[in-house]
Write a protein that holds these residues in place. Structure first.
Motif, PDB file in Angstrom:
ATOM      1  N   LYS A  20       0.840  -1.210   0.000  1.00  0.00           N
ATOM      2  CA  LYS A  20       0.000   0.000   0.000  1.00  0.00           C
ATOM      3  C   LYS A  20       0.868   1.251   0.000  1.00  0.00           C
ATOM      4  O   LYS A  20       0.595   2.210  -0.729  1.00  0.00           O
ATOM      5  N   THR A  21       1.927   1.242   0.802  1.00  0.00           N
ATOM      6  CA  THR A  21       2.842   2.389   0.859  1.00  0.00           C
ATOM      7  C   THR A  21       3.492   2.614  -0.500  1.00  0.00           C
ATOM      8  O   THR A  21       3.583   3.751  -0.971  1.00  0.00           O
ATOM      9  N   GLU A  22       3.945   1.540  -1.131  1.00  0.00           N
ATOM     10  CA  GLU A  22       4.587   1.664  -2.439  1.00  0.00           C
ATOM     11  C   GLU A  22       3.593   2.174  -3.477  1.00  0.00           C
ATOM     12  O   GLU A  22       3.939   2.996  -4.322  1.00  0.00           O
ATOM     13  N   PHE A  23       2.352   1.680  -3.421  1.00  0.00           N
ATOM     14  CA  PHE A  23       1.339   2.126  -4.371  1.00  0.00           C
ATOM     15  C   PHE A  23       0.999   3.607  -4.197  1.00  0.00           C
ATOM     16  O   PHE A  23       0.674   4.283  -5.158  1.00  0.00           O
ATOM     17  N   THR A  24       1.056   4.123  -2.968  1.00  0.00           N
ATOM     18  CA  THR A  24       0.757   5.548  -2.789  1.00  0.00           C
ATOM     19  C   THR A  24       1.801   6.409  -3.487  1.00  0.00           C
ATOM     20  O   THR A  24       1.521   7.541  -3.847  1.00  0.00           O
ATOM     21  N   GLY A  25       2.989   5.865  -3.673  1.00  0.00           N
ATOM     22  CA  GLY A  25       4.035   6.597  -4.392  1.00  0.00           C
ATOM     23  C   GLY A  25       3.774   6.683  -5.883  1.00  0.00           C
ATOM     24  O   GLY A  25       4.379   7.487  -6.576  1.00  0.00           O
ATOM     25  N   LEU A  26       2.876   5.850  -6.387  1.00  0.00           N
ATOM     26  CA  LEU A  26       2.546   5.872  -7.814  1.00  0.00           C
ATOM     27  C   LEU A  26       1.303   6.724  -8.013  1.00  0.00           C
ATOM     28  O   LEU A  26       0.189   6.231  -8.013  1.00  0.00           O
ATOM     29  N   ARG A  27       1.507   7.995  -8.166  1.00  0.00           N
ATOM     30  CA  ARG A  27       0.393   8.921  -8.304  1.00  0.00           C
ATOM     31  C   ARG A  27       0.065   9.150  -9.769  1.00  0.00           C
ATOM     32  O   ARG A  27       0.932   9.081 -10.631  1.00  0.00           O
ATOM     33  N   THR A  28      -1.168   9.450 -10.008  1.00  0.00           N
ATOM     34  CA  THR A  28      -1.581   9.841 -11.353  1.00  0.00           C
ATOM     35  C   THR A  28      -1.936  11.317 -11.304  1.00  0.00           C
ATOM     36  O   THR A  28      -2.394  11.817 -10.280  1.00  0.00           O
ATOM     37  N   GLY A  29      -1.660  12.006 -12.386  1.00  0.00           N
ATOM     38  CA  GLY A  29      -2.085  13.402 -12.463  1.00  0.00           C
ATOM     39  C   GLY A  29      -1.348  14.391 -11.589  1.00  0.00           C
ATOM     40  O   GLY A  29      -0.377  14.974 -11.993  1.00  0.00           O
ATOM     41  N   ARG A  30      -1.804  14.578 -10.372  1.00  0.00           N
ATOM     42  CA  ARG A  30      -1.283  15.622  -9.495  1.00  0.00           C
ATOM     43  C   ARG A  30      -0.059  15.190  -8.699  1.00  0.00           C
ATOM     44  O   ARG A  30       0.125  14.034  -8.399  1.00  0.00           O
ATOM     45  N   ALA A  31       0.721  16.202  -8.321  1.00  0.00           N
ATOM     46  CA  ALA A  31       1.864  15.963  -7.440  1.00  0.00           C
ATOM     47  C   ALA A  31       1.345  15.738  -6.023  1.00  0.00           C
ATOM     48  O   ALA A  31       0.370  16.353  -5.612  1.00  0.00           O
ATOM     49  N   ALA A  32       2.005  14.852  -5.289  1.00  0.00           N
ATOM     50  CA  ALA A  32       1.655  14.606  -3.891  1.00  0.00           C
ATOM     51  C   ALA A  32       2.932  14.211  -3.149  1.00  0.00           C
ATOM     52  O   ALA A  32       3.787  13.528  -3.707  1.00  0.00           O
ATOM     53  N   THR A  33       3.031  14.647  -1.909  1.00  0.00           N
ATOM     54  CA  THR A  33       4.243  14.356  -1.134  1.00  0.00           C
ATOM     55  C   THR A  33       4.459  12.853  -0.981  1.00  0.00           C
ATOM     56  O   THR A  33       5.593  12.400  -0.886  1.00  0.00           O
ATOM     57  N   SER A  34       3.380  12.080  -1.008  1.00  0.00           N
ATOM     58  CA  SER A  34       3.504  10.625  -0.844  1.00  0.00           C
ATOM     59  C   SER A  34       4.226   9.970  -2.022  1.00  0.00           C
ATOM     60  O   SER A  34       4.680   8.836  -1.917  1.00  0.00           O
ATOM     61  N   MET A  35       4.355  10.691  -3.137  1.00  0.00           N
ATOM     62  CA  MET A  35       5.057  10.135  -4.298  1.00  0.00           C
ATOM     63  C   MET A  35       6.501   9.772  -3.961  1.00  0.00           C
ATOM     64  O   MET A  35       7.066   8.843  -4.527  1.00  0.00           O
ATOM     65  N   LEU A  36       7.102  10.519  -3.039  1.00  0.00           N
ATOM     66  CA  LEU A  36       8.519  10.315  -2.732  1.00  0.00           C
ATOM     67  C   LEU A  36       8.750   9.480  -1.464  1.00  0.00           C
ATOM     68  O   LEU A  36       9.898   9.282  -1.065  1.00  0.00           O
ATOM     69  N   GLU A  37       7.679   8.983  -0.836  1.00  0.00           N
ATOM     70  CA  GLU A  37       7.822   8.234   0.417  1.00  0.00           C
ATOM     71  C   GLU A  37       8.702   7.004   0.284  1.00  0.00           C
ATOM     72  O   GLU A  37       9.391   6.630   1.229  1.00  0.00           O
ATOM     73  N   THR A  38       8.685   6.353  -0.881  1.00  0.00           N
ATOM     74  CA  THR A  38       9.457   5.119  -1.042  1.00  0.00           C
ATOM     75  C   THR A  38      10.909   5.367  -1.444  1.00  0.00           C
ATOM     76  O   THR A  38      11.698   4.431  -1.505  1.00  0.00           O
ATOM     77  N   VAL A  39      11.264   6.624  -1.729  1.00  0.00           N
ATOM     78  CA  VAL A  39      12.627   6.940  -2.170  1.00  0.00           C
ATOM     79  C   VAL A  39      13.601   6.829  -1.000  1.00  0.00           C
ATOM     80  O   VAL A  39      13.390   7.420   0.057  1.00  0.00           O
TER      81      VAL A  39
END
Length: 182
Positions: A20-39
């Motif tokens: 679930k955490t990894e999937f939140t990093g895969l965003r569509t459309g808009r930027a979100a801080t969760s995109m970089l959580e897995t980095v």
């Protein structure tokens, strides 16, 4: 190691949470801080989440910024974002790293579904490894429990595993549908 169904469930739940955490990093459309959580950033001789190296914010819908607290690891943060497989191209300006989030075209959407597939496969492998540990625990009980009980416990572990694999597959289908929706 003895067989403990609750321990297996707890560990399989952990694999699901990771997915679930990894999937939140895969965003569509808009930027979100969760995109970089897995980095993960290589800094101070170890790997650490980007959130421990700086603050991530969204100043505008298609832009992320990372304000790195220690300017000496700024290049490492930039490199980690670039090599994360998220298709982002960061630009460093001192201790601030700007990360433009590109408009998703068809090709990029397909790339993201492949990344989602890799994440799901990693979760499946984790669940299967936990299953193997459970089966090994049951085999270790040979002599302590009857063969019928061993068979019943093995079937129980397999049923548990099948349920988690089905959940992972459903999560993947949902995420792929989300990514491919324009």
């Amino acid at each position: 190691m003895a067989y403990d169904k609750n321990d297996l469930k707890r560990r399989m739940d952990g694999a699901m949470e990771q997915l679930k955490t990894e999937f939140t990093g895969l965003r569509t459309g808009r930027a979100a801080t969760s995109m970089l959580e897995t980095v993960q950033v290589e800094a101070y001789g170890s790997h650490m989440p980007i959130s421990q190296c700086g603050s991530v914010s969204v100043p505008e819908p298609r832009m992320l910024t990372v304000t790195v607290w220690d300017a000496t690891i700024s290049k490492n943060v930039e490199k980690a974002i670039r090599e994360s497989g998220l298709g982002l191209n960061p630009q460093a300006e001192g201790n601030v790293i700007r990360v433009p989030v590109p408009q998703l075209n068809e090709e990029r959407r397909k790339e993201l579904t492949k990344v989602a597939g890799k994440y799901a496969e990693g979760a499946r492998v984790a669940v299967r490894n936990i299953r193997r540990d459970g089966m090994d625990g049951i085999k270790a009980m040979k002599g302590e429990v009857s063969e019928d009980d061993q068979k019943r416990l093995s079937d129980e572990v397999q049923k548990l595993t099948d349920g988690y694999i089905a959940q992972i597959d459903k999560m993947l289908v949902d995420k792929e549908k989300d990514i491919m929706t324009v």
